[in-house]
Design a protein around this motif. Structure first.
Motif, PDB file in Angstrom:
ATOM      1  N   THR A   7      49.341  30.974  32.865  1.00 31.90           N
ATOM      2  CA  THR A   7      49.589  32.325  33.341  1.00 31.90           C
ATOM      3  C   THR A   7      48.760  33.282  32.506  1.00 31.90           C
ATOM      4  OG1 THR A   7      51.381  32.802  31.818  1.00 31.90           O
ATOM      5  CG2 THR A   7      51.970  31.656  33.866  1.00 31.90           C
ATOM      6  N   ASP A   9      50.136  35.453  30.799  1.00 32.41           N
ATOM      7  CA  ASP A   9      51.050  35.761  29.704  1.00 32.41           C
ATOM      8  C   ASP A   9      50.659  34.946  28.476  1.00 32.41           C
ATOM      9  OD1 ASP A   9      53.189  35.828  27.898  1.00 32.41           O
ATOM     10  OD2 ASP A   9      54.653  36.077  29.504  1.00 32.41           O
ATOM     11  N   LYS A  12      53.418  32.528  26.987  1.00 32.65           N
ATOM     12  CA  LYS A  12      53.614  31.302  27.771  1.00 32.65           C
ATOM     13  C   LYS A  12      52.434  30.351  27.583  1.00 32.65           C
ATOM     14  CE  LYS A  12      56.579  33.211  31.346  1.00 32.65           C
ATOM     15  NZ  LYS A  12      56.725  33.514  32.775  1.00 32.65           N
ATOM     16  N   SER A  13      51.241  30.899  27.519  1.00 28.07           N
ATOM     17  CA  SER A  13      50.051  30.071  27.328  1.00 28.07           C
ATOM     18  C   SER A  13      50.055  29.427  25.947  1.00 28.07           C
ATOM     19  CB  SER A  13      48.787  30.915  27.509  1.00 28.07           C
ATOM     20  OG  SER A  13      48.726  31.424  28.820  1.00 28.07           O
ATOM     21  N   LYS A  15      52.721  28.687  24.147  1.00 28.10           N
ATOM     22  CA  LYS A  15      53.753  27.651  24.160  1.00 28.10           C
ATOM     23  C   LYS A  15      53.262  26.397  24.877  1.00 28.10           C
ATOM     24  CE  LYS A  15      57.772  30.637  23.751  1.00 28.10           C
ATOM     25  NZ  LYS A  15      58.983  31.156  24.399  1.00 28.10           N
TER      26      LYS A  15
END
Length: 88
Positions: A7, A9, A12-13, A15
């Protein structure tokens, strides 16, 4: 080969990248390169592929430094950081 969904984000990337690096049995590709006006991080491990791209070099530097703090083997990220600095 399964591609990990990415994404825009950063959290999130980060993680997803840390999870892939921490859980992989065999790291095949972990590199950064210029592709047109973007800088792209490539990770290929086991049967998963992850790509993260940015336009600003500082964004990639920040991402890699943050990633280094979240992985079990930060020396791998250090190598990519050195490679990234050589791109300039």
């Amino acid at each position: 080969m399964r591609k990990v969904m990415m994404t825009s984000d950063k959290i999130k990337s980060l993680k997803a990248a840390a999870s892939l690096l921490n859980s992989c049995e065999m790291l095949v590709v972990f590199t950064v390169e210029k592709e047109g006006n973007r800088t792209v991080l490539h990770i290929l491990a086991d049967d998963k592929k992850l790509e993260y791209s940015v336009i600003k070099d500082q964004d990639m530097l920040n991402f890699l430094n943050d990633l280094k703090q979240q992985v079990d083997h930060p020396e791998d990220v250090e190598e990519v950081l050195m490679e990234f600095k050589d791109l300039k």
